[in-house]
Design an enzyme around this catalytic site. Structure first.
Site, PDB file in Angstrom:
ATOM      1  N   PHE A 128      21.894 -56.816  74.504  1.00  0.00           N
ATOM      2  CA  PHE A 128      22.735 -57.787  74.220  1.00  0.00           C
ATOM      3  C   PHE A 128      21.764 -59.180  74.248  1.00  0.00           C
ATOM      4  O   PHE A 128      21.121 -59.265  75.203  1.00  0.00           O
ATOM      5  CB  PHE A 128      23.930 -58.012  75.144  1.00  0.00           C
ATOM      6  CG  PHE A 128      24.955 -59.026  74.756  1.00  0.00           C
ATOM      7  CD1 PHE A 128      25.927 -58.885  73.801  1.00  0.00           C
ATOM      8  CD2 PHE A 128      24.994 -60.321  75.393  1.00  0.00           C
ATOM      9  CE1 PHE A 128      26.821 -59.669  73.308  1.00  0.00           C
ATOM     10  CE2 PHE A 128      25.863 -61.204  75.017  1.00  0.00           C
ATOM     11  CZ  PHE A 128      26.726 -61.117  73.892  1.00  0.00           C
ATOM     12  N   ASP A 199      23.949 -53.478  82.647  1.00  0.00           N
ATOM     13  CA  ASP A 199      24.781 -54.297  82.261  1.00  0.00           C
ATOM     14  C   ASP A 199      26.060 -53.717  81.758  1.00  0.00           C
ATOM     15  O   ASP A 199      25.996 -52.704  80.719  1.00  0.00           O
ATOM     16  CB  ASP A 199      24.135 -55.267  80.964  1.00  0.00           C
ATOM     17  CG  ASP A 199      25.355 -56.251  80.417  1.00  0.00           C
ATOM     18  OD1 ASP A 199      26.447 -56.061  80.639  1.00  0.00           O
ATOM     19  OD2 ASP A 199      24.669 -57.103  79.921  1.00  0.00           O
ATOM     20  N   TYR A 224      36.245 -60.720  81.547  1.00  0.00           N
ATOM     21  CA  TYR A 224      36.966 -61.311  80.295  1.00  0.00           C
ATOM     22  C   TYR A 224      37.356 -60.033  79.371  1.00  0.00           C
ATOM     23  O   TYR A 224      37.993 -60.261  78.288  1.00  0.00           O
ATOM     24  CB  TYR A 224      36.689 -62.507  79.818  1.00  0.00           C
ATOM     25  CG  TYR A 224      35.376 -62.800  79.162  1.00  0.00           C
ATOM     26  CD1 TYR A 224      34.969 -62.267  77.894  1.00  0.00           C
ATOM     27  CD2 TYR A 224      34.321 -63.389  80.043  1.00  0.00           C
ATOM     28  CE1 TYR A 224      33.711 -62.629  77.391  1.00  0.00           C
ATOM     29  CE2 TYR A 224      33.036 -63.574  79.568  1.00  0.00           C
ATOM     30  CZ  TYR A 224      32.745 -62.953  78.539  1.00  0.00           C
ATOM     31  OH  TYR A 224      31.523 -63.186  77.835  1.00  0.00           O
ATOM     32  N   LYS A 225      36.610 -59.003  79.316  1.00  0.00           N
ATOM     33  CA  LYS A 225      36.746 -58.099  78.418  1.00  0.00           C
ATOM     34  C   LYS A 225      37.634 -57.015  78.757  1.00  0.00           C
ATOM     35  O   LYS A 225      38.796 -57.534  78.717  1.00  0.00           O
ATOM     36  CB  LYS A 225      35.464 -57.494  77.867  1.00  0.00           C
ATOM     37  CG  LYS A 225      34.543 -58.412  77.315  1.00  0.00           C
ATOM     38  CD  LYS A 225      32.843 -58.060  77.218  1.00  0.00           C
ATOM     39  CE  LYS A 225      32.216 -59.016  76.414  1.00  0.00           C
ATOM     40  NZ  LYS A 225      30.836 -58.761  76.648  1.00  0.00           N
ATOM     41  N   ARG A 373      33.727 -53.833  63.880  1.00  0.00           N
ATOM     42  CA  ARG A 373      33.696 -53.597  65.017  1.00  0.00           C
ATOM     43  C   ARG A 373      35.298 -53.602  65.829  1.00  0.00           C
ATOM     44  O   ARG A 373      36.048 -54.439  65.658  1.00  0.00           O
ATOM     45  CB  ARG A 373      32.946 -54.484  66.430  1.00  0.00           C
ATOM     46  CG  ARG A 373      32.737 -53.822  67.489  1.00  0.00           C
ATOM     47  CD  ARG A 373      31.849 -54.292  68.301  1.00  0.00           C
ATOM     48  NE  ARG A 373      32.795 -55.771  68.812  1.00  0.00           N
ATOM     49  CZ  ARG A 373      32.288 -56.581  69.950  1.00  0.00           C
ATOM     50  NH1 ARG A 373      31.002 -56.278  70.528  1.00  0.00           N
ATOM     51  NH2 ARG A 373      32.984 -57.515  70.462  1.00  0.00           N
TER      52      ARG A 373
HETATM   53  C1  LIG Z   1      30.009 -60.017  76.593  1.00  0.00           C
HETATM   54  C2  LIG Z   1      28.631 -59.830  77.038  1.00  0.00           C
HETATM   55  C3  LIG Z   1      27.947 -60.542  78.100  1.00  0.00           C
HETATM   56  C4  LIG Z   1      28.624 -61.959  78.354  1.00  0.00           C
HETATM   57  O1  LIG Z   1      27.725 -62.612  79.180  1.00  0.00           O
HETATM   58  P1  LIG Z   1      28.503 -64.135  79.409  1.00  0.00           P
HETATM   59  O2  LIG Z   1      27.432 -64.651  80.404  1.00  0.00           O
HETATM   60  O3  LIG Z   1      29.722 -63.954  80.203  1.00  0.00           O
HETATM   61  O4  LIG Z   1      28.654 -65.011  78.205  1.00  0.00           O
HETATM   62  C5  LIG Z   1      26.727 -60.074  78.629  1.00  0.00           C
HETATM   63  N1  LIG Z   1      26.466 -59.032  78.259  1.00  0.00           N
HETATM   64  C6  LIG Z   1      26.894 -58.117  77.544  1.00  0.00           C
HETATM   65  C7  LIG Z   1      26.537 -56.638  77.003  1.00  0.00           C
HETATM   66  C8  LIG Z   1      28.174 -58.471  76.920  1.00  0.00           C
HETATM   67  O5  LIG Z   1      28.562 -57.758  76.078  1.00  0.00           O
END
Ligand SMILES: *Cc1c(COP(=O)(O)O)cnc(C)c1O
Length: 402
Positions: A128, A199, A224-225, A373
């Protein structure tokens, strides 16, 4: 599985679903099929009332006394304790604070500290973006000593040399849903003398995790997911207890101090993962996150996973059968054990299809350049939703050929 031949068959699958009742724990708008809970989980039914109470009765009435009288100081630890069983960790190994990005920064730096003499962070190109940015930013700050090695997935084993301090990977790929073998990669990193940082943004709450049993060193994840904590909810960080005595956070905030209310001028880290806390915890956001995590309470990770696999298998099979001439390709692994809780399809006009699906009430995501997705959060997505989503996709994609 016998593939449903009509919507009634899909409804029958919902009738047999032993965790169908979990859907009542959420507020989902009428007429919407929500396949984007991997970007933002929906509103738990308990959240509005809880936040209302925290605002009026606690903050409004108690003011500063809320920190003690209402247990605000303990809230982040309590939410950490509720997340711990979802990821196979002990409560003291989890901290709830800041964003996933910030926790990555803290744990990348801490991971380097656990392997003095080694100066390479190894990661993969498909990570990511924030994971890559955080690593590069940290390396720039630390100067020439530390470098980030970014390779293709197939080259990870070879790149895991004795210079690597931290292997930093995203468990479930946000584009394709492809899932690493967390245990095998962790063992590989250990055999090479590195620590591993996972992660878990696209796994926690949807894929069963056993961080302790898998000997994972460090991990971060998103609130938040699949944890349904609301937009921008606090994230979590995991530190295996074997590292607690040596782990140093690069951010010495007072909330990560052993005794913040001594107001001492000298820093002394708190016990366990709590030292990763930095500033004053966001009580409103933590209250919402607690409701989000509670919306998954009382159901085993294996149950959730079994339904998630059934949903994604059904989706793929229906797309193959009913959308055969739509020019859609499967961009996720065919084997369910190698997939997270999402399915990605490819199409040259992916963005237009996603927009048109949205207009028909099917909420999915477009990821550039050509991916559609679809997230299948097992707590509230129904088999009938899968049926309806594929029917809509077929109508939309048929009109988009060429
Ligand atoms: C959604 C997501 C993030 C989000 O990071 P934030 O700091 O909350 O914006 C980080 N890593 C992955 C793999 C994600 O899918």
């Amino acid at each position: 599985m016998n593939l449903p031949t009509c919507r009634e068959d899909a409804l029958e699958l919902d009738g047999l679903d032993e965790i169908a009742h979990l859907r009542d724990r959420f507020i989902l708008p009428e007429g919407i099929i929500y396949l984007d809970g991997n970007s933002l989980g929906p509103l738990p039914a308990a959240t509005p009332e809880r936040l209302g109470r925290v605002i009026s009765e606690e903050w409004g009435a108690d003011l500063i006394r809320g920190w003690e009288g209402r247990g605000w100081m303990e809230l982040s630890g309590r939410v950490a304790g509720a997340i711990a069983p979802l990821i196979g960790a002990r409560p003291e190994e989890v901290a709830v604070a800041d964003s996933t990005s910030l926790n990555l920064f803290k744990l990348l730096a801490a991971g380097l500290g656990l392997r003095p003499g080694r100066r390479v962070i190894l990661t993969e190109r498909e990570s990511f973006p924030t994971d890559l940015y955080m690593a590069h930013g940290l390396a720039e700050m630390l100067g020439t000593e530390v470098s980030v090695r970014v390779v293709d997935r197939g080259e990870l084993s070879e790149a895991l040399t004795d210079e690597v301090a931290v292997l930093s990977l995203t468990h479930v790929d946000f584009r394709t849903g492809e899932m690493h073998d967390l245990e095998a990669r962790t063992a590989e990193a250990h055999a090479a003398g590195a620590v591993v940082l996972w992660d878990l943004a696209h796994s926690a709450g949807a894929v069963p995790l056993a961080l302790d049993a898998s000997a994972v060193d460090l991990a971060v994840g998103c609130g938040y997911k699949y944890l349904n904590g609301g937009p921008g909810a606090p994230a979590f960080a995991f530190v295996a207890s074997c590292h607690h005595s040596r782990l140093r956070s690069p951010l010495w905030g007072w909330m990560g101090h052993a005794r913040p209310f001594d107001f001492s001028t000298a820093y002394a880290p708190a016990e366990g993962a709590r030292r990763l806390m930095v500033g004053t915890p966001p009580i409103l956001a933590l209250a919402a996150l607690e409701c989000g995590v509670e919306s998954l309470a009382g159901v085993s990770g294996e149950r959730l996973r079994a339904k998630s696999v059934a949903l994604t298998e059904l989706f793929i099979a229906l797309v193959e059968r009913d959308c055969a001439e739509c020019g859609l390709g499967l961009a996720s692994p065919v084997q369910p054990s190698r997939r997270g809780s999402q399915v990605s399809l490819s199409h040259p006009r992916a963005a237009a299809i996603v927009a048109e699906l949205m207009a028909r009430g099917v909420v999915a995501d477009h990821r550039p350049p050509d991916l559609l997705r679809f997230g299948f959060a097992p707590a509230y997505v129904r088999f009938a939703d899968v049926w309806d989503a594929v029917a809509a996709l077929r109508k939309v994609a048929r009109g988009m050929r060429g």
